[in-house]
Design a protein around this motif. Structure first.
Motif, short mmCIF file in Angstrom:
data_model
loop_
_atom_site.label_atom_id
_atom_site.label_comp_id
_atom_site.label_asym_id
_atom_site.label_seq_id
_atom_site.Cartn_x
_atom_site.Cartn_y
_atom_site.Cartn_z
N SER A 1 10.54 4.59 -2.36
CA SER A 1 9.26 5.24 -2.70
C SER A 1 9.27 5.88 -4.07
O SER A 1 8.33 6.57 -4.44
N PHE A 2 10.33 5.64 -4.85
CA PHE A 2 10.51 6.34 -6.12
C PHE A 2 10.15 5.44 -7.31
O PHE A 2 10.41 4.24 -7.30
N GLY A 3 9.61 6.06 -8.35
CA GLY A 3 9.36 5.36 -9.59
C GLY A 3 8.14 4.46 -9.55
O GLY A 3 7.33 4.49 -8.62
N LEU A 4 8.03 3.63 -10.58
CA LEU A 4 6.87 2.73 -10.70
C LEU A 4 6.89 1.65 -9.63
O LEU A 4 5.85 1.30 -9.05
N ILE A 5 8.09 1.14 -9.35
CA ILE A 5 8.20 -0.05 -8.49
C ILE A 5 9.59 -0.08 -7.87
O ILE A 5 10.56 0.38 -8.48
N SER A 6 9.68 -0.56 -6.63
CA SER A 6 10.96 -0.63 -5.92
C SER A 6 11.12 -2.00 -5.29
O SER A 6 10.13 -2.70 -5.03
N THR A 7 12.37 -2.37 -5.04
CA THR A 7 12.65 -3.68 -4.44
C THR A 7 13.62 -3.55 -3.28
O THR A 7 14.44 -2.64 -3.23
N PHE A 8 13.52 -4.52 -2.36
CA PHE A 8 14.41 -4.61 -1.21
C PHE A 8 14.88 -6.05 -1.03
O PHE A 8 14.25 -6.99 -1.50
N GLY B 1 0.76 -17.84 6.54
CA GLY B 1 0.66 -17.35 7.90
C GLY B 1 0.43 -15.84 7.99
O GLY B 1 0.74 -15.08 7.06
N PRO B 2 -0.10 -15.36 9.12
CA PRO B 2 -0.50 -13.95 9.26
C PRO B 2 0.66 -12.95 9.32
O PRO B 2 0.45 -11.77 9.05
N PHE B 3 1.86 -13.40 9.69
CA PHE B 3 2.97 -12.46 9.77
C PHE B 3 3.35 -11.90 8.40
O PHE B 3 3.88 -10.80 8.30
N VAL B 4 3.10 -12.66 7.34
CA VAL B 4 3.46 -12.19 6.00
C VAL B 4 2.72 -10.90 5.66
O VAL B 4 3.32 -9.90 5.26
N LYS B 5 1.41 -10.91 5.84
CA LYS B 5 0.61 -9.71 5.54
C LYS B 5 0.98 -8.55 6.47
O LYS B 5 1.08 -7.39 6.03
N ARG B 6 1.22 -8.84 7.74
CA ARG B 6 1.61 -7.78 8.68
C ARG B 6 2.94 -7.14 8.26
O ARG B 6 3.07 -5.91 8.28
N PHE B 7 3.87 -7.99 7.88
CA PHE B 7 5.18 -7.48 7.46
C PHE B 7 5.05 -6.67 6.18
O PHE B 7 5.63 -5.57 6.06
N GLU B 8 4.28 -7.17 5.21
CA GLU B 8 4.08 -6.44 3.96
C GLU B 8 3.48 -5.06 4.21
O GLU B 8 3.98 -4.05 3.69
N ASP B 9 2.43 -5.01 5.01
CA ASP B 9 1.74 -3.75 5.24
C ASP B 9 2.63 -2.75 5.98
O ASP B 9 2.69 -1.56 5.62
N ALA C 1 4.29 0.75 4.48
CA ALA C 1 4.02 2.03 5.15
C ALA C 1 5.31 2.74 5.53
O ALA C 1 5.42 3.96 5.42
N THR C 2 6.30 1.98 5.96
CA THR C 2 7.57 2.55 6.38
C THR C 2 8.26 3.28 5.22
O THR C 2 8.90 4.32 5.43
N VAL C 3 8.16 2.73 4.02
CA VAL C 3 8.84 3.34 2.87
C VAL C 3 7.89 4.20 2.02
O VAL C 3 8.24 4.63 0.93
N GLY C 4 6.67 4.43 2.53
CA GLY C 4 5.77 5.34 1.85
C GLY C 4 5.13 4.78 0.60
O GLY C 4 4.82 5.53 -0.33
N ARG C 5 4.89 3.48 0.60
CA ARG C 5 4.22 2.84 -0.54
C ARG C 5 2.86 2.28 -0.12
O ARG C 5 2.62 1.98 1.06
N LYS C 6 1.99 2.09 -1.10
CA LYS C 6 0.66 1.55 -0.85
C LYS C 6 0.68 0.03 -0.68
O LYS C 6 -0.06 -0.52 0.15
N CYS D 1 5.08 -0.90 -4.32
CA CYS D 1 4.57 -0.06 -5.40
C CYS D 1 3.29 0.62 -4.93
O CYS D 1 2.78 0.33 -3.84
N ASP D 2 2.76 1.50 -5.76
CA ASP D 2 1.53 2.22 -5.44
C ASP D 2 0.35 1.82 -6.33
O ASP D 2 -0.80 2.04 -5.97
N ASP D 3 0.64 1.25 -7.47
CA ASP D 3 -0.39 0.91 -8.46
C ASP D 3 -1.06 -0.42 -8.10
O ASP D 3 -0.40 -1.44 -7.96
#
Length: 376
Positions: free
Chosen positions: A168-175, A30-38, A42-47, A193-195
């Motif tokens: 937003s720190f390090g190679l990868i972060s989790t929530f 469903g479309p909410f997954v991508k919206r939530f991910e993006d 953005a909220t935590v400063g990741r790509k 993550c940013d990579d």
């Protein structure tokens, strides 16, 4: 009853859930997954954001995507939930533990460098209960020793470290989006993550490692850790109100601080450290060693008054499952051991009312006043 956690669902949760039902998009497609991910990324400063089933699953994915494998040593706090250590062990890695700071309750950064060996591959940072770990020192240490940093920010929605978002720190972060978090989906998690390559790896691991050429022919093992459209819909509605949730949490923390300031029998959480003001994911207290009262005694007394509590984390080096595996033999971390045996947290959900906080504080002080003192 005043539960240990009452979530607050007063935004667009119902509206977005009805949209899922009306459109019949309820699965992970469903479309909410991508919206939530993006929007979360953005909220935590990741790509990139990769939504998944829960916070523990996010850690499994992050550890695998970071390339942790058999024999790799990963340094982390002993005072944490079991999920980070479990992810390392399942990957074949070796968890290497450090003790806690007695004031912030976070991992003691000064103890990390002495644990680094030729087998050390990563530092897994876990921010505990409301204050961030000293990330500048962690990142400098990791750069000096060419180590990966994995950031477990499960409890840090909306928190910052010197004005930079946690996550937003390090190679990868989790929530995590468990119901007691500042943003909840009921259950859920997120890897950020940013990579680009790491992000694609995480998406593949989340989705059973399906191959684009032939979906049901597998060359490696992943997990079914997908998030549903309905979970993401709730998460998106929650994310829209994150600033208000953070403000409310800090108001709750300040009220607890003020009402319990004269309770000399307990240690209250720090209102801030050098990097940030406390976000009070939970409001923890530590009972003085001079009082002949255990957290179990206090919890039982509060339960009689229909007030919920929860104990502090139990240290990794004293977990029966890890002891049975022969891990951490002979190791001692006295600060974490004391926190586990003398700490608990009080009702801290976003839905708690001010008069309920006052009731909790009055009950805590009443029970403490009747406790005998070991020092006479």
């Amino acid at each position: 009853m005043i539960p240990v956690n009452t979530p607050l669902l007063d935004g667009n949760e119902k509206k977005y859930l009805l949209e899922c039902i009306e459109t019949q998009w309820i699965s992970s497609e469903g479309p909410f997954v991508k919206r939530f991910e993006d929007q979360f990324a953005a909220t935590v400063g990741r790509k990139h954001g990769i939504a998944c089933a829960n916070g523990s699953g996010a850690l499994d994915i992050a550890v695998a995507a970071a390339g942790i494998g058999p024999g790799d040593e990963v340094i982390l706090p002993t005072f944490t939930i079991i999920s980070p250590a479990a992810s390392i062990v399942r990957a074949g890695g070796v968890p290497v533990l450090v003790d806690s700071d007695p004031n912030t309750w976070n991992m003691r950064v000064q103890a990390i460098e002495q644990k680094i060996t030729s087998k050390t591959k990563a530092i897994l940072v876990v921010h505990i209960y409301g204050l961030p770990v000293e990330m500048d020192a962690i990142l400098a240490l990791a750069e000096r020793h060419n180590l990966i940093v994995i950031e477990d920010a499960a409890e840090m929605h909306g928190q910052t470290h010197r004005d930079r978002p946690c996550g937003s720190f390090g190679l990868i972060s989790t929530f995590s989006f468990y119901p007691n978090k500042h943003v909840t989906c009921g259950e859920g998690g997120m890897v950020v993550c940013d990579d680009d390559r790491i992000a694609e790896r995480c998406r593949k691991l989340r989705n059973l490692c399906f191959e684009p050429e032939r979906r049901f022919v597998h060359h490696e093992l992943g997990w079914n850790y997908r998030m549903t459209n309905m979970q993401a819909a709730v998460g998106l509605a929650q994310l829209e109100k994150l600033p208000q949730h953070v403000q409310r949490k800090r108001e709750m923390g300040l009220r607890y601080q003020q009402r319990l300031a004269d309770a000399s029998e307990i240690q209250l959480p720090l209102t801030r450290n050098d990097a940030a003001e406390n976000i009070y994911w939970v409001f923890g207290i530590v009972i003085s060693d001079a009082v002949a009262l255990t957290p179990e005694d206090l919890a039982a007394g509060l339960a009689k008054r229909k007030i919920g509590t929860r104990p502090f984390f139990w240290p990794m080096h004293q977990q029966p499952i890890f002891e049975s595996m022969g891990l951490f033999q002979g190791q001692s971390f006295p600060v974490a051991e004391r926190l586990a045996r003398r700490g608990l947290y009080l009702p801290s959900g976003l839905g708690i009312k001010n008069n309920e906080i006052d009731e909790v504080c009055d009950a805590v002080k009443s029970i403490l006043s009747g406790a005998s003192r070991i020092d006479g």
